[in-house]
Design a protein around this motif. Sequence first.
Motif, PDB file in Angstrom:
ATOM      1  N   LYS A   1      -8.909  36.996 -26.769  1.00  0.00           N
ATOM      2  CA  LYS A   1      -9.580  35.726 -27.083  1.00  0.00           C
ATOM      3  C   LYS A   1      -8.576  34.744 -27.692  1.00  0.00           C
ATOM      4  N   ALA A   2      -7.723  35.240 -28.573  1.00  0.00           N
ATOM      5  CA  ALA A   2      -6.697  34.376 -29.184  1.00  0.00           C
ATOM      6  C   ALA A   2      -5.771  33.843 -28.087  1.00  0.00           C
ATOM      7  N   GLY A   3      -5.375  34.722 -27.172  1.00  0.00           N
ATOM      8  CA  GLY A   3      -4.490  34.333 -26.073  1.00  0.00           C
ATOM      9  C   GLY A   3      -5.139  33.306 -25.153  1.00  0.00           C
ATOM     10  N   ARG A   4      -6.426  33.517 -24.846  1.00  0.00           N
ATOM     11  CA  ARG A   4      -7.128  32.582 -23.945  1.00  0.00           C
ATOM     12  C   ARG A   4      -7.217  31.192 -24.553  1.00  0.00           C
ATOM     13  N   TRP A   5      -7.466  31.146 -25.874  1.00  0.00           N
ATOM     14  CA  TRP A   5      -7.548  29.839 -26.540  1.00  0.00           C
ATOM     15  C   TRP A   5      -6.206  29.119 -26.373  1.00  0.00           C
ATOM     16  N   LEU A   6      -5.099  29.855 -26.538  1.00  0.00           N
ATOM     17  CA  LEU A   6      -3.778  29.233 -26.427  1.00  0.00           C
ATOM     18  C   LEU A   6      -3.480  28.820 -24.985  1.00  0.00           C
TER      19      LEU A   6
ATOM     20  N   ILE B   1      -1.186  35.946 -22.457  1.00  0.00           N
ATOM     21  CA  ILE B   1      -0.178  34.860 -22.414  1.00  0.00           C
ATOM     22  C   ILE B   1       0.900  35.088 -21.364  1.00  0.00           C
ATOM     23  N   LYS B   2       1.074  36.319 -20.929  1.00  0.00           N
ATOM     24  CA  LYS B   2       2.138  36.566 -19.925  1.00  0.00           C
ATOM     25  C   LYS B   2       1.830  35.879 -18.589  1.00  0.00           C
ATOM     26  N   THR B   3       0.599  35.403 -18.421  1.00  0.00           N
ATOM     27  CA  THR B   3       0.251  34.706 -17.189  1.00  0.00           C
ATOM     28  C   THR B   3       0.846  33.288 -17.167  1.00  0.00           C
TER      29      THR B   3
ATOM     30  N   LYS C   1      12.896  26.068 -32.168  1.00  0.00           N
ATOM     31  CA  LYS C   1      11.765  25.394 -32.817  1.00  0.00           C
ATOM     32  C   LYS C   1      10.513  26.285 -32.691  1.00  0.00           C
ATOM     33  N   ILE C   2       9.731  26.320 -33.763  1.00  0.00           N
ATOM     34  CA  ILE C   2       8.482  27.102 -33.706  1.00  0.00           C
ATOM     35  C   ILE C   2       7.330  26.154 -33.368  1.00  0.00           C
ATOM     36  N   ASP C   3       6.609  26.455 -32.276  1.00  0.00           N
ATOM     37  CA  ASP C   3       5.460  25.609 -31.895  1.00  0.00           C
ATOM     38  C   ASP C   3       4.125  26.223 -32.317  1.00  0.00           C
ATOM     39  N   VAL C   4       4.058  27.558 -32.261  1.00  0.00           N
ATOM     40  CA  VAL C   4       2.769  28.230 -32.469  1.00  0.00           C
ATOM     41  C   VAL C   4       2.960  29.442 -33.384  1.00  0.00           C
ATOM     42  N   LEU C   5       1.984  29.648 -34.275  1.00  0.00           N
ATOM     43  CA  LEU C   5       1.946  30.892 -35.047  1.00  0.00           C
ATOM     44  C   LEU C   5       0.694  31.663 -34.633  1.00  0.00           C
ATOM     45  N   TYR C   6       0.887  32.908 -34.252  1.00  0.00           N
ATOM     46  CA  TYR C   6      -0.254  33.802 -33.996  1.00  0.00           C
ATOM     47  C   TYR C   6      -0.241  34.853 -35.103  1.00  0.00           C
ATOM     48  N   ALA C   7      -1.259  34.817 -35.971  1.00  0.00           N
ATOM     49  CA  ALA C   7      -1.336  35.776 -37.084  1.00  0.00           C
ATOM     50  C   ALA C   7      -2.468  36.759 -36.802  1.00  0.00           C
ATOM     51  N   HIS C   8      -2.197  38.048 -37.006  1.00  0.00           N
ATOM     52  CA  HIS C   8      -3.216  39.063 -36.712  1.00  0.00           C
ATOM     53  C   HIS C   8      -4.383  39.044 -37.692  1.00  0.00           C
ATOM     54  N   ASN C   9      -4.265  38.300 -38.800  1.00  0.00           N
ATOM     55  CA  ASN C   9      -5.473  38.065 -39.618  1.00  0.00           C
ATOM     56  C   ASN C   9      -5.343  36.729 -40.360  1.00  0.00           C
ATOM     57  N   ASP C  10      -6.496  36.280 -40.882  1.00  0.00           N
ATOM     58  CA  ASP C  10      -6.540  34.974 -41.550  1.00  0.00           C
ATOM     59  C   ASP C  10      -5.684  34.955 -42.818  1.00  0.00           C
ATOM     60  N   ASP C  11      -5.696  36.066 -43.563  1.00  0.00           N
ATOM     61  CA  ASP C  11      -4.941  36.065 -44.825  1.00  0.00           C
ATOM     62  C   ASP C  11      -3.462  35.778 -44.588  1.00  0.00           C
ATOM     63  N   MET C  12      -2.869  36.414 -43.584  1.00  0.00           N
ATOM     64  CA  MET C  12      -1.449  36.153 -43.304  1.00  0.00           C
ATOM     65  C   MET C  12      -1.258  34.708 -42.862  1.00  0.00           C
ATOM     66  N   ALA C  13      -2.227  34.180 -42.105  1.00  0.00           N
ATOM     67  CA  ALA C  13      -2.123  32.771 -41.663  1.00  0.00           C
ATOM     68  C   ALA C  13      -2.171  31.848 -42.874  1.00  0.00           C
TER      69      ALA C  13
ATOM     70  N   ASN D   1      -5.914  26.039 -36.633  1.00  0.00           N
ATOM     71  CA  ASN D   1      -6.515  25.506 -35.406  1.00  0.00           C
ATOM     72  C   ASN D   1      -7.675  26.330 -34.869  1.00  0.00           C
ATOM     73  N   VAL D   2      -7.610  27.644 -35.056  1.00  0.00           N
ATOM     74  CA  VAL D   2      -8.707  28.470 -34.517  1.00  0.00           C
ATOM     75  C   VAL D   2      -8.697  29.844 -35.185  1.00  0.00           C
ATOM     76  N   THR D   3      -9.897  30.401 -35.365  1.00  0.00           N
ATOM     77  CA  THR D   3      -9.975  31.790 -35.818  1.00  0.00           C
ATOM     78  C   THR D   3     -10.916  32.558 -34.892  1.00  0.00           C
ATOM     79  N   VAL D   4     -10.500  33.759 -34.545  1.00  0.00           N
ATOM     80  CA  VAL D   4     -11.314  34.641 -33.698  1.00  0.00           C
ATOM     81  C   VAL D   4     -12.072  35.565 -34.648  1.00  0.00           C
ATOM     82  N   GLU D   5     -13.368  35.649 -34.455  1.00  0.00           N
ATOM     83  CA  GLU D   5     -14.187  36.403 -35.408  1.00  0.00           C
ATOM     84  C   GLU D   5     -13.997  37.919 -35.292  1.00  0.00           C
ATOM     85  N   CYS D   6     -13.942  38.564 -36.470  1.00  0.00           N
ATOM     86  CA  CYS D   6     -13.956  40.030 -36.560  1.00  0.00           C
ATOM     87  C   CYS D   6     -14.954  40.325 -37.680  1.00  0.00           C
ATOM     88  N   ASN D   7     -16.059  40.942 -37.353  1.00  0.00           N
ATOM     89  CA  ASN D   7     -17.151  41.050 -38.328  1.00  0.00           C
ATOM     90  C   ASN D   7     -16.979  42.243 -39.270  1.00  0.00           C
ATOM     91  N   PRO D   8     -16.859  41.991 -40.591  1.00  0.00           N
ATOM     92  CA  PRO D   8     -16.700  43.114 -41.528  1.00  0.00           C
ATOM     93  C   PRO D   8     -18.020  43.674 -42.071  1.00  0.00           C
TER      94      PRO D   8
END
Length: 309
Positions: free
Chosen positions: A130-135, A172-174, A207-219, A258-265
């Motif tokens: 889902k994160a990849g598709r958004w990008l 994203i490899k597509t 140059k860094i254009d995008v950050l993909y973080a595996h969770n919100d806290d790291m972002a 820019n976006v967060t993908v939900e993971c329900n705790p």
Amino acid sequence: LLATLLALPATAALAAPLTLGFSQVGAESEWRTANSASIKAAAKEAGITLKFADAQQKQENQVKALRSYIAQKVDVIAFSPVVESGWDTVLKEAKAAGIPVILTDRAVKVADPTLYVTFIGSDFVEEGRKAGRWLLERAAKTPNAALNIVELQGTVGSAPAIDRKKGFEEVIKTNPKLQIIRSQSGEFTRAKGKEVMESFLKQRDKKIDVLYAHNDDMAIGAIQAIEEAGLKPGVDIVIISIDGVRGAFEAMKAGKLNVTVECNPLLGPQLMQLAKDVVAKKPVEKRITVNEGVYPAEVAAKELPNRKY
Ligand code: AHR
């Protein structure tokens, strides 16, 4: 009281509350805090005696906790494994003691899948996709631009770190313009996310254009590093993360994420029902997933009041 007890069938009068031994990963993120709170509240609500241990992100602490639950002869064990491998021995001990095991949130890799009864948790590979598709969609709006991505991975060897990387890369490899130029673990914490992002920003070769973080806290930690480097998070660097915690919605509202993908705790109520069913030897599904959405910054202000974690 005596008259009431005598009137009850023998089994009901003697039935002790069910005891669940739960070994939690730690308290590394907003997500984890919400997950622990959900489990504790649901146990209380369900009348289940909960023995809860925080492993501080260390597998050895989880193994100790599981062994102590086995020694205490709890009715059922549940745990959220910090990493995927290395569980065969202790799970065999639980099986030999006749104590059923439920996995929550994260999966294990074991040779014998009968070592646990069921696994309830998110589909982390799909979250990465889902994160990849958004990008991909965003990149399609600027077709000529190459996008250099940096990745903050979760805890090394953990199911969400492995799977979220896999799902994201698969998508994203597509588009060959999307390239991960750096990838390192930020251990799912804000402090480490900030520290690793600082080191990414110091390497000035690309140059860094995008950050993909595996969770919100790291972002959120990385957002601080980006601001301290004099850049605008969410604008100069597009930021994608996973979980959907309140902190992420606040960052999106402020235009910094820019976006967060939900993971329900909030797995507590389902876990308690499963614990009861498993102890009662009712049939349960081997894999139980959770429905989750994707929240871009445009809907953050509207959604924030509805968030439950
Ligand atoms: O296993 C779920 C992950 O663990 C969450 O995404 C992360 O925030 C947590 O620490």
